[in-house]
Design an enzyme around this catalytic site. Structure first.
Site, PDB file in Angstrom:
ATOM      1  N   GLN A  72      15.973  -8.811   4.700  1.00  0.00           N
ATOM      2  CA  GLN A  72      15.188 -10.010   5.020  1.00  0.00           C
ATOM      3  C   GLN A  72      14.686 -10.656   3.738  1.00  0.00           C
ATOM      4  O   GLN A  72      14.081 -11.722   3.786  1.00  0.00           O
ATOM      5  CB  GLN A  72      13.987  -9.624   5.889  1.00  0.00           C
ATOM      6  CG  GLN A  72      14.365  -9.019   7.224  1.00  0.00           C
ATOM      7  CD  GLN A  72      13.162  -8.397   7.910  1.00  0.00           C
ATOM      8  OE1 GLN A  72      12.302  -9.083   8.432  1.00  0.00           O
ATOM      9  NE2 GLN A  72      13.087  -7.080   7.897  1.00  0.00           N
ATOM     10  N   ASN A  73      14.909  -9.982   2.621  1.00  0.00           N
ATOM     11  CA  ASN A  73      14.350 -10.479   1.359  1.00  0.00           C
ATOM     12  C   ASN A  73      15.215 -11.567   0.759  1.00  0.00           C
ATOM     13  O   ASN A  73      16.436 -11.565   0.901  1.00  0.00           O
ATOM     14  CB  ASN A  73      14.190  -9.331   0.363  1.00  0.00           C
ATOM     15  CG  ASN A  73      13.149  -8.338   0.824  1.00  0.00           C
ATOM     16  OD1 ASN A  73      12.397  -8.635   1.751  1.00  0.00           O
ATOM     17  ND2 ASN A  73      13.105  -7.182   0.198  1.00  0.00           N
TER      18      ASN A  73
ATOM     19  N   HIS B  61      17.579 -14.019   5.579  1.00  0.00           N
ATOM     20  CA  HIS B  61      16.653 -15.144   5.432  1.00  0.00           C
ATOM     21  C   HIS B  61      16.962 -15.997   4.213  1.00  0.00           C
ATOM     22  O   HIS B  61      16.113 -16.767   3.769  1.00  0.00           O
ATOM     23  CB  HIS B  61      15.203 -14.625   5.387  1.00  0.00           C
ATOM     24  CG  HIS B  61      14.776 -14.005   6.687  1.00  0.00           C
ATOM     25  ND1 HIS B  61      13.702 -13.160   6.803  1.00  0.00           N
ATOM     26  CD2 HIS B  61      15.298 -14.112   7.935  1.00  0.00           C
ATOM     27  CE1 HIS B  61      13.570 -12.775   8.069  1.00  0.00           C
ATOM     28  NE2 HIS B  61      14.538 -13.331   8.769  1.00  0.00           N
TER      29      HIS B  61
ATOM     30  N   GLY C  88      10.621  -0.781   4.587  1.00  0.00           N
ATOM     31  CA  GLY C  88       9.672  -1.811   4.149  1.00  0.00           C
ATOM     32  C   GLY C  88       9.631  -3.047   5.005  1.00  0.00           C
ATOM     33  O   GLY C  88       9.474  -4.151   4.487  1.00  0.00           O
ATOM     34  N   THR C  89       9.755  -2.880   6.293  1.00  0.00           N
ATOM     35  CA  THR C  89       9.574  -4.037   7.173  1.00  0.00           C
ATOM     36  C   THR C  89       8.624  -3.654   8.293  1.00  0.00           C
ATOM     37  O   THR C  89       8.716  -2.553   8.846  1.00  0.00           O
ATOM     38  CB  THR C  89      10.912  -4.563   7.722  1.00  0.00           C
ATOM     39  OG1 THR C  89      10.646  -5.574   8.703  1.00  0.00           O
ATOM     40  CG2 THR C  89      11.785  -3.488   8.318  1.00  0.00           C
ATOM     41  N   SER C  90       7.704  -4.548   8.594  1.00  0.00           N
ATOM     42  CA  SER C  90       6.715  -4.270   9.646  1.00  0.00           C
ATOM     43  C   SER C  90       7.313  -4.470  11.024  1.00  0.00           C
ATOM     44  O   SER C  90       6.676  -4.193  12.024  1.00  0.00           O
ATOM     45  CB  SER C  90       5.531  -5.216   9.481  1.00  0.00           C
ATOM     46  OG  SER C  90       5.980  -6.544   9.639  1.00  0.00           O
TER      47      SER C  90
HETATM   48  P1  NAD Z   1       6.852  -7.400   6.500  1.00  0.00           P
HETATM   49  O1  NAD Z   1       5.504  -7.408   7.101  1.00  0.00           O
HETATM   50  O2  NAD Z   1       8.000  -7.206   7.346  1.00  0.00           O
HETATM   51  O3  NAD Z   1       6.820  -6.316   5.269  1.00  0.00           O
HETATM   52  C1  NAD Z   1       5.778  -5.485   4.993  1.00  0.00           C
HETATM   53  C2  NAD Z   1       6.144  -4.047   5.389  1.00  0.00           C
HETATM   54  O4  NAD Z   1       6.439  -3.310   4.232  1.00  0.00           O
HETATM   55  C3  NAD Z   1       5.028  -3.331   6.132  1.00  0.00           C
HETATM   56  O5  NAD Z   1       5.575  -2.519   7.137  1.00  0.00           O
HETATM   57  C4  NAD Z   1       4.416  -2.452   5.040  1.00  0.00           C
HETATM   58  O6  NAD Z   1       3.888  -1.260   5.576  1.00  0.00           O
HETATM   59  C5  NAD Z   1       5.623  -2.148   4.219  1.00  0.00           C
HETATM   60  N1  NAD Z   1       5.348  -1.842   2.818  1.00  0.00           N
HETATM   61  C6  NAD Z   1       4.545  -2.482   1.943  1.00  0.00           C
HETATM   62  N2  NAD Z   1       4.601  -1.885   0.736  1.00  0.00           N
HETATM   63  C7  NAD Z   1       5.468  -0.842   0.856  1.00  0.00           C
HETATM   64  C8  NAD Z   1       5.958   0.165  -0.028  1.00  0.00           C
HETATM   65  N3  NAD Z   1       5.577   0.220  -1.310  1.00  0.00           N
HETATM   66  N4  NAD Z   1       6.839   1.064   0.452  1.00  0.00           N
HETATM   67  C9  NAD Z   1       7.240   1.043   1.747  1.00  0.00           C
HETATM   68  N5  NAD Z   1       6.827   0.110   2.630  1.00  0.00           N
HETATM   69  C10 NAD Z   1       5.941  -0.811   2.183  1.00  0.00           C
HETATM   70  O7  NAD Z   1       7.202  -8.673   5.733  1.00  0.00           O
HETATM   71  P2  NAD Z   1       6.217  -9.819   5.325  1.00  0.00           P
HETATM   72  O8  NAD Z   1       5.651  -9.423   4.028  1.00  0.00           O
HETATM   73  O9  NAD Z   1       5.338 -10.179   6.464  1.00  0.00           O
HETATM   74  O10 NAD Z   1       7.256 -10.983   5.156  1.00  0.00           O
HETATM   75  C11 NAD Z   1       7.875 -11.636   6.218  1.00  0.00           C
HETATM   76  C12 NAD Z   1       9.152 -12.272   5.721  1.00  0.00           C
HETATM   77  O11 NAD Z   1       9.052 -12.719   4.363  1.00  0.00           O
HETATM   78  C13 NAD Z   1      10.296 -11.304   5.711  1.00  0.00           C
HETATM   79  O12 NAD Z   1      11.474 -12.040   5.874  1.00  0.00           O
HETATM   80  C14 NAD Z   1      10.208 -10.773   4.317  1.00  0.00           C
HETATM   81  O13 NAD Z   1      11.305 -10.043   3.920  1.00  0.00           O
HETATM   82  C15 NAD Z   1       9.966 -12.047   3.542  1.00  0.00           C
HETATM   83  N6  NAD Z   1       9.436 -11.761   2.199  1.00  0.00           N
HETATM   84  C16 NAD Z   1      10.349 -11.481   1.233  1.00  0.00           C
HETATM   85  C17 NAD Z   1       9.931 -11.116  -0.030  1.00  0.00           C
HETATM   86  C18 NAD Z   1      10.999 -10.817  -1.060  1.00  0.00           C
HETATM   87  O14 NAD Z   1      12.085 -11.396  -0.996  1.00  0.00           O
HETATM   88  N7  NAD Z   1      10.718  -9.909  -2.000  1.00  0.00           N
HETATM   89  C19 NAD Z   1       8.566 -11.037  -0.322  1.00  0.00           C
HETATM   90  C20 NAD Z   1       7.630 -11.375   0.689  1.00  0.00           C
HETATM   91  C21 NAD Z   1       8.088 -11.725   1.951  1.00  0.00           C
END
Ligand code: NAD
Length: 230
Positions: free
Chosen positions: A91-92, A109, A175-177
């Site tokens: 999703q990143n 995404h 790492g996705t909620s």
């Molecule tokens: P999300 O809520 O799905 O991700 C957060 C999840 O990651 C939670 O379950 C949390 O417990 C877990 N998490 C946090 N730190 C962690 C770690 N160190 N190890 C393991 N798990 C960990 O996603 P979001 O932040 O609500 O974002 C929603 C959308 O935005 C998604 O499509 C996401 O991928 C995207 N997004 C992408 C990036 C990127 O490309 N790096 C950054 C922020 C958001």
């Protein structure tokens, strides 16, 4: 099994896999999320009505993503290719899986380091870490925008991702909620997988049939990969 006789692995990742590379998830309340609400600037409507601010948001996260380095979780996921036929479904919008060495990465995404026109048949432009100017157009004459799926837009690769999940022998979710749809529904597609593991600090609802390993991706994922590589 793949045609080459190797078990098929799908790794489904979200923002948490990149958190230890210094890229915050949308739920953390540090850094740029204090100045931007992603749900206000990362919508299709914002890109039309509030273009300068929406572009500024993506310019800022693009710079951060460009400067970040893959962490131990990205590197371990790439290592799985030594034994398995691996597809990463992420999703990143960063490129940390590719930079760690994963060879097949499906960006559900979209991609932060690419831009595209806003018309129905857009031209794509590689932009690396540079900003998009408010009046910048693609080769077909429509306004350039980040090549990302904005809130409220369709997810064109969802069926392809679901097909990969259905064919998987093992699934690793990191790492996705599981709160962003339709991506969250993908975990339920992995019906024939013999092993299903989910790594996160926290999830909204534990999906049925998954072994939930609570912890930091950079610590837990290398342990799982070491086990799977035997
Ligand atoms: P999300 O809520 O799905 O991700 C957060 C999840 O990651 C939670 O379950 C949390 O417990 C877990 N998490 C946090 N730190 C962690 C770690 N160190 N190890 C393991 N798990 C960990 O996603 P979001 O932040 O609500 O974002 C929603 C959308 O935005 C998604 O499509 C996401 O991928 C995207 N997004 C992408 C990036 C990127 O490309 N790096 C950054 C922020 C958001």
């Amino acid at each position: 099994m793949s045609e080459a006789g190797r078990p098929r692995v799908v790794v489904l990742t979200g923002a948490g896999v990149s958190a230890e590379s210094g890229l915050p998830t949308f739920r953390d309340d540090d850094g740029i999320w204090r100045r931007f609400d992603p749900r206000q600037v990362a919508t299709a409507d914002a890109m039309r009505r509030n273009r300068a601010q929406a572009l500024a948001f993506f310019d800022e996260i693009r710079r951060a993503s460009w400067a970040a380095e893959p962490n131990a979780a990205h590197r371990a996921i790439a290592e799985l290719e030594r034994r398995f036929d691996v597809d990463v479904v992420t999703q990143n919008i960063d490129e940390l899986h590719e930079r760690a060495g994963s060879s097949r990465v499906l960006h559900l995404h979209g991609r932060l380091h690419w831009a595209r026109g806003s018309g129905p048949q857009p031209a794509f432009v590689r932009i690396d870490d540079r900003p998009i100017a408010p009046d910048e157009r693609c080769a077909h004459g429509t306004l350039l925008r980040p090549d990302v799926v904005l809130f409220g837009e369709d997810v064109p690769l969802i069926d392809q991702a679901a097909g990969l999940m259905r064919a998987a022998d093992r699934v690793l979710v990191v790492g996705t909620s599981l709160s962003v749809w339709p991506a969250a529904g993908l975990v339920l597609q992995a019906r024939r997988a013999q092993q299903r593991v989910l790594v996160a600090l926290d999830v909204d609802d534990e999906p049925p049939g998954y072994d939930f390993r609570r912890g930091r991706a950079g610590e837990v994922v290398p342990q799982i990969v070491a086990q799977w590589l035997g």
